[in-house]
Write a protein that holds these residues in place. Structure first.
Motif, PDB file in Angstrom:
ATOM      1  N   ALA A 221      37.912  21.018  32.283  1.00 41.33           N
ATOM      2  CA  ALA A 221      39.254  20.393  31.285  1.00 41.33           C
ATOM      3  C   ALA A 221      39.428  21.783  30.794  1.00 41.33           C
ATOM      4  N   TYR A 222      39.066  22.861  30.906  1.00 39.93           N
ATOM      5  CA  TYR A 222      39.578  24.136  29.662  1.00 39.93           C
ATOM      6  C   TYR A 222      40.784  24.969  30.687  1.00 39.93           C
ATOM      7  N   GLU A 223      42.035  25.199  30.280  1.00 44.01           N
ATOM      8  CA  GLU A 223      42.342  26.076  30.843  1.00 44.01           C
ATOM      9  C   GLU A 223      42.569  26.875  31.390  1.00 44.01           C
ATOM     10  N   PRO A 224      42.159  27.732  32.593  1.00 42.25           N
ATOM     11  CA  PRO A 224      42.070  29.225  33.606  1.00 42.25           C
ATOM     12  C   PRO A 224      42.663  30.647  32.518  1.00 42.25           C
ATOM     13  N   GLU A 225      43.772  30.230  32.153  1.00 38.50           N
ATOM     14  CA  GLU A 225      44.330  31.336  31.447  1.00 38.50           C
ATOM     15  C   GLU A 225      43.903  31.069  29.906  1.00 38.50           C
ATOM     16  N   ARG A 226      43.640  30.682  29.632  1.00 38.70           N
ATOM     17  CA  ARG A 226      43.261  30.655  27.812  1.00 38.70           C
ATOM     18  C   ARG A 226      42.347  30.996  27.882  1.00 38.70           C
ATOM     19  N   ARG A 227      41.846  31.027  29.292  1.00 32.18           N
ATOM     20  CA  ARG A 227      39.909  31.211  29.105  1.00 32.18           C
ATOM     21  C   ARG A 227      40.049  33.037  29.468  1.00 32.18           C
ATOM     22  N   LYS A 228      41.241  33.491  30.032  1.00 30.92           N
ATOM     23  CA  LYS A 228      41.004  34.961  30.377  1.00 30.92           C
ATOM     24  C   LYS A 228      41.613  35.243  29.234  1.00 30.92           C
ATOM     25  N   ARG A 229      42.647  34.921  28.609  1.00 28.33           N
ATOM     26  CA  ARG A 229      42.762  35.528  27.411  1.00 28.33           C
ATOM     27  C   ARG A 229      42.008  35.956  26.027  1.00 28.33           C
ATOM     28  N   ASN A 230      41.457  34.532  26.669  1.00 19.18           N
ATOM     29  CA  ASN A 230      39.754  34.863  25.745  1.00 19.18           C
ATOM     30  C   ASN A 230      38.532  35.795  25.492  1.00 19.18           C
ATOM     31  N   LEU A 231      38.685  35.937  27.560  1.00 12.68           N
ATOM     32  CA  LEU A 231      37.690  37.045  27.883  1.00 12.68           C
ATOM     33  C   LEU A 231      38.340  38.604  27.190  1.00 12.68           C
ATOM     34  N   ALA A 295      37.002  38.333  33.619  1.00 13.10           N
ATOM     35  CA  ALA A 295      38.593  37.926  32.785  1.00 13.10           C
ATOM     36  C   ALA A 295      39.148  38.092  34.360  1.00 13.10           C
ATOM     37  N   TYR A 296      38.521  39.658  34.885  1.00 12.54           N
ATOM     38  CA  TYR A 296      39.646  40.120  35.969  1.00 12.54           C
ATOM     39  C   TYR A 296      39.164  39.396  37.150  1.00 12.54           C
ATOM     40  N   THR A 297      38.238  39.105  37.753  1.00  8.79           N
ATOM     41  CA  THR A 297      37.439  39.034  38.726  1.00  8.79           C
ATOM     42  C   THR A 297      37.155  37.878  39.349  1.00  8.79           C
ATOM     43  N   GLU A 298      37.820  36.540  38.365  1.00  4.49           N
ATOM     44  CA  GLU A 298      37.899  34.945  38.747  1.00  4.49           C
ATOM     45  C   GLU A 298      38.282  34.831  40.107  1.00  4.49           C
ATOM     46  N   LYS A 299      38.867  35.561  40.055  1.00  9.53           N
ATOM     47  CA  LYS A 299      40.151  34.826  41.147  1.00  9.53           C
ATOM     48  C   LYS A 299      39.942  36.006  42.812  1.00  9.53           C
ATOM     49  N   ILE A 300      39.032  36.795  42.761  1.00  7.34           N
ATOM     50  CA  ILE A 300      39.263  37.983  43.828  1.00  7.34           C
ATOM     51  C   ILE A 300      37.568  36.909  44.382  1.00  7.34           C
TER      52      ILE A 300
END
Length: 396
Positions: A221-231, A295-300
């Motif tokens: 349920a956690y937004e991926p973009e929010r997770r990325k900003r937090n990290l 944060a930067y590799t989640e979609k790699i």
């Protein structure tokens, strides 16, 4: 109350496996250096006064392995707990933690020393992870926010003990070392058996607790973009805190930065922070880049990332196997280079005389060969775990 479905995370998260795989690969470099470098038994690769740039880097880069591995162990514990009831998750963590302590004593020590008589027991990262899992299992009924606060108190505050004298009484003094300050604490068990405690438990527990709390950002349920900003935020904050503490040079590490009349030595001294126990500066230096990596590799998703992820998907299997492979190679080279049976018994590692070893290029070649040779066994075991559901697979 959120349902189990909204709390659960994807079965495997590629960025986590990538980061774990990367640190497992780098970790093997340090152990290869221990076994095969000519100066491993006689010199300090992190001493700015005696080291070289490449030797310093070879040791320093492996500093990232233990804290990231412990942090990811906490993160994985949270994700796994979402598929269990609180009671089941607690029992599993306690049992798995005690299992890891047993493995450290019986399996890892033998792989490190090849001493069948166990004259020297070595307690390192698996020991610390095991007891940290037990403590997490006891605390798991608390909210993840409370566990985060406990973790932050341990990580931010344990360096305060550097300003107080250690207890002199034997039981309390040893207990303090085991829990907070251990580095090369050797405790005699008998006239012929010793135990070396190299990882203090609670500072590593703090890192695991933080990993457990951060894992809440990986809920479905956690937004991926929010997770990325937090990290990204905590990644850069950790790095800034490391730099600030290192420049102020008052708190956060038991070995303050030394000023030399040489800029290169000053640079090495700046990054020469204490791992045993993991100081606040050390933790910030190593976990800060780890947060940014996540944060930067989640979609790699590239071929190289898939290769690295293989090692990260079966870290325990790889960890145990690489010790036995390294030590087997050590025995072969021990005899090939002219040593004989009279040179076998050494402390702490059998087949490892202080005069044995090679230069760094050879060490790097051995490291690459060992890592490459373990790829297919790890790939096979990953597929085996995916296709089978035996209970014991949760412990490996």
């Amino acid at each position: 109350m959120a349902t189990l479905e909204t709390l659960s995370a994807p079965k495997r998260i590629n960025s986590i496996d990538m980061l774990r795989g990367l640190v497992m690969i780098i970790m093997a470099l340090d152990h290869t250096r221990d076994f095969f470098h000519i100066q491993a038994m006689t010199g300090d690769p992190l001493n700015p006064e005696t080291t070289t740039g490449i030797l310093f880097f070879t040791r320093w880069i492996t500093h990232f392995c233990a804290p990231i591995f412990v942090f990811l162990s906490g993160l994985s514990a949270y994700l796994a707990a979402q598929r269990r009831t609180p009671a089941e998750a607690s029992a599993f963590l306690i049992k798995r933690g005690l299992w890891l302590v047993l493995i450290e004593l019986a399996v890892i020590t033998l792989g490190l020393t090849f001493n069948p008589f166990y004259n020297f027991l070595i307690l390192q990262v698996i020991w610390a992870i095991g007891w940290s899992m037990v403590l997490l299992g006891l605390a798991i009924r608390l909210s993840y926010q409370t566990i985060l606060i406990i973790g932050l108190i341990l990580v931010l505050g344990h360096d305060i003990l550097n300003y107080f004298p250690a207890p002199q009484s034997q039981p309390l003094g040893i207990l303090t070392k085991i829990l907070f300050t251990a580095f090369g604490t050797v405790v005699p068990l008998s006239n012929t058996h010793l135990v070396g405690i190299f990882y203090a438990i609670l500072p590593w527990t703090g890192i695991m607790f933080i990993g457990y709390a951060v894992a809440a950002w990986y809920r479905k349920a956690y937004e991926p973009e929010r997770r990325k900003r937090n990290l990204i935020l905590i990644g850069y904050l950790s790095i800034v805190l490391f730099i600030a503490l290192r420049l102020i040079n008052i708190y956060g590490d038991p070995a303050p930065r030394i000023e030399y009349h040489d800029q290169f030595k000053n640079l090495l001294s700046f990054f020469n922070v204490s791992k045993y126990p993991p100081s606040l500066q050390y933790t910030c230096m190593t976990l800060g880049p780890a947060f940014l990596f996540l944060a930067y590799t989640e979609k790699i998703s590239h071929s190289w990332s898939k290769v690295i992820s293989i090692y990260g998907a079966v870290p325990f299997f790889y960890y145990v196997l690489h010790f036995y492979l390294l030590h087997t190679l050590l025995i072969l080279l021990f005899f090939i280079t002219g040593y004989s049976s009279k040179d076998i018994v050494q402390i702490p590692f059998w087949f490892r005389p202080a005069s044995f070893g090679f230069n760094l290029p050879v060490v790097y070649l051995i490291w690459l060969a060992v890592v490459a040779s373990l790829y297919f066994p790890c790939k096979w075991f990953k597929k085996y775990k995916e296709k089978h559901q035996q209970w014991w697979l949760s412990y490996v």
